[in-house]
Motif scaffolding. Structure first.
Motif, PDB file in Angstrom:
ATOM      1  N   VAL A   1       0.805  -1.226   0.000  1.00  0.00           N
ATOM      2  CA  VAL A   1       0.000   0.000   0.000  1.00  0.00           C
ATOM      3  C   VAL A   1       0.836   1.274   0.000  1.00  0.00           C
ATOM      4  CG1 VAL A   1      -1.893  -1.147   1.185  1.00  0.00           C
ATOM      5  CG2 VAL A   1      -0.195   0.090   2.536  1.00  0.00           C
ATOM      6  N   GLY A   2       2.143   1.166   0.136  1.00  0.00           N
ATOM      7  CA  GLY A   2       2.994   2.352   0.210  1.00  0.00           C
ATOM      8  C   GLY A   2       4.326   2.128  -0.466  1.00  0.00           C
ATOM      9  N   ASP A   3       5.392   2.574   0.210  1.00  0.00           N
ATOM     10  CA  ASP A   3       6.720   2.452  -0.397  1.00  0.00           C
ATOM     11  C   ASP A   3       7.583   1.396   0.281  1.00  0.00           C
ATOM     12  OD1 ASP A   3       7.178   3.766   1.959  1.00  0.00           O
ATOM     13  OD2 ASP A   3       7.819   5.648   1.049  1.00  0.00           O
TER      14      ASP A   3
ATOM     15  N   LYS B   1      -8.513   4.697   6.292  1.00  0.00           N
ATOM     16  CA  LYS B   1      -7.474   3.659   6.193  1.00  0.00           C
ATOM     17  C   LYS B   1      -6.106   4.213   6.566  1.00  0.00           C
ATOM     18  CE  LYS B   1      -5.973  -0.182   3.160  1.00  0.00           C
ATOM     19  NZ  LYS B   1      -6.903  -1.296   3.378  1.00  0.00           N
ATOM     20  N   THR B   2      -6.018   4.658   7.810  1.00  0.00           N
ATOM     21  CA  THR B   2      -4.754   5.149   8.357  1.00  0.00           C
ATOM     22  C   THR B   2      -4.634   4.666   9.795  1.00  0.00           C
ATOM     23  OG1 THR B   2      -5.594   7.200   9.349  1.00  0.00           O
ATOM     24  CG2 THR B   2      -5.025   7.276   6.990  1.00  0.00           C
TER      25      THR B   2
ATOM     26  N   ASP C   1     -10.757  -3.821   4.539  1.00  0.00           N
ATOM     27  CA  ASP C   1     -11.722  -3.694   3.448  1.00  0.00           C
ATOM     28  C   ASP C   1     -11.902  -2.265   2.963  1.00  0.00           C
ATOM     29  OD1 ASP C   1     -12.252  -6.460   3.438  1.00  0.00           O
ATOM     30  OD2 ASP C   1     -13.696  -6.226   5.071  1.00  0.00           O
ATOM     31  N   LEU C   2     -11.101  -1.356   3.482  1.00  0.00           N
ATOM     32  CA  LEU C   2     -11.245   0.045   3.101  1.00  0.00           C
ATOM     33  C   LEU C   2     -10.375   0.410   1.901  1.00  0.00           C
ATOM     34  CD1 LEU C   2     -11.096   1.715   6.644  1.00  0.00           C
ATOM     35  CD2 LEU C   2     -13.146   1.246   5.274  1.00  0.00           C
TER      36      LEU C   2
ATOM     37  N   ARG D   1      -7.216  -2.341  -1.136  1.00  0.00           N
ATOM     38  CA  ARG D   1      -8.304  -3.083  -0.516  1.00  0.00           C
ATOM     39  C   ARG D   1      -7.852  -4.516  -0.242  1.00  0.00           C
ATOM     40  NH1 ARG D   1     -13.696  -1.750  -0.577  1.00  0.00           N
ATOM     41  NH2 ARG D   1     -13.502  -0.432  -2.439  1.00  0.00           N
ATOM     42  N   GLY D   2      -8.179  -5.017   0.931  1.00  0.00           N
ATOM     43  CA  GLY D   2      -7.753  -6.355   1.320  1.00  0.00           C
ATOM     44  C   GLY D   2      -6.466  -6.373   2.120  1.00  0.00           C
ATOM     45  N   VAL D   3      -5.865  -5.189   2.323  1.00  0.00           N
ATOM     46  CA  VAL D   3      -4.603  -5.085   3.055  1.00  0.00           C
ATOM     47  C   VAL D   3      -4.820  -4.244   4.311  1.00  0.00           C
ATOM     48  CG1 VAL D   3      -2.189  -4.342   2.963  1.00  0.00           C
ATOM     49  CG2 VAL D   3      -3.319  -5.197   0.892  1.00  0.00           C
TER      50      VAL D   3
END
Length: 209
Positions: free
Chosen positions: A34-36, A126-127, A169-170, A185-187
């Motif tokens: 989801v990021g780096d 989602k944070t 799920d967000l 999504r899913g993570v």
């Protein structure tokens, strides 16, 4: 246990650091999706630095323990470092050698509201806020019911875990994960996961004080 004192606070951070060490690869993988991909390593660097500072400059009260953690995060790279540094810094405002559940809850509430304002994030984005807010609310509710710290921290632990899991799920609306859209999504959000780990390390986990 009606107050949080120095040694349980130090033990809390030691357990949190050990949890981070055990989960660093998983946190890195979550962030890679989801990021780096640097969150796990940055988190580990911060908690290692915090422990080193606690050893080098022993705190004399609980607030000073959280100050060492705050300083460590503020000196760590990544987008989450300043936010976690701010959060722990506000928690560090607790006073005295024995911190009541009311004072701890109030400090964590102030800390969480500060992160929400700085990060412009709210529940559902989602944070890390998705774990911070329910944990804070549970702690405040526990403080309103009783002066016993342990049940309030246990409730905060459970709420933080549920909050972190809710991010699975967000679709992210803030932070780096917002750049990848539906791919997130899913993570589980790694920042929320770290907050859940922090509360899971509190003086209720495994019945430890």
């Amino acid at each position: 246990m009606t107050t949080l004192q120095l040694e349980p606070t130090r033990a809390w951070i030691v357990r949190f650091a050990a949890y981070v060490e055990a989960e660093v690869d998983n946190l890195t993988e979550l962030d890679r999706q989801v990021g780096d991909g640097d969150f796990g390593l940055n988190l580990r660097s911060a908690v290692r630095s915090a422990l080193a500072e606690i050893d080098a400059h022993p705190p004399t009260r609980p607030g000073e323990v959280f100050t060492r953690v705050s300083d460590a995060f503020l000196g760590t790279g990544g987008t989450s470092g300043p936010l976690l540094g701010l959060w722990f810094g506000r928690i560090a405002d607790v006073r005295g050698a024995a911190v009541s559940v009311t004072d701890l809850a109030a400090a964590i509430d102030t800390a969480t509201q500060s992160v929400r304002r700085l990060g412009k994030a709210d529940v559902g984005h989602k944070t890390m806020v998705d774990a911070m807010v329910p944990a804070t609310e549970a702690l405040l509710a526990g403080a309103a019911r009783s002066d016993d710290l342990l049940p309030a921290l246990a409730a905060a632990r459970d709420a933080a875990e549920q909050g972190a899991e809710s991010t699975r799920d967000l679709v992210a609306r803030r932070g780096r994960a917002s750049y990848v859209g539906d791919h997130a999504r899913g993570v589980v959000d790694p920042g929320a996961r770290a907050i859940a780990m922090f509360f899971a390390s509190a003086p209720t986990a495994g019945g430890e004080a």
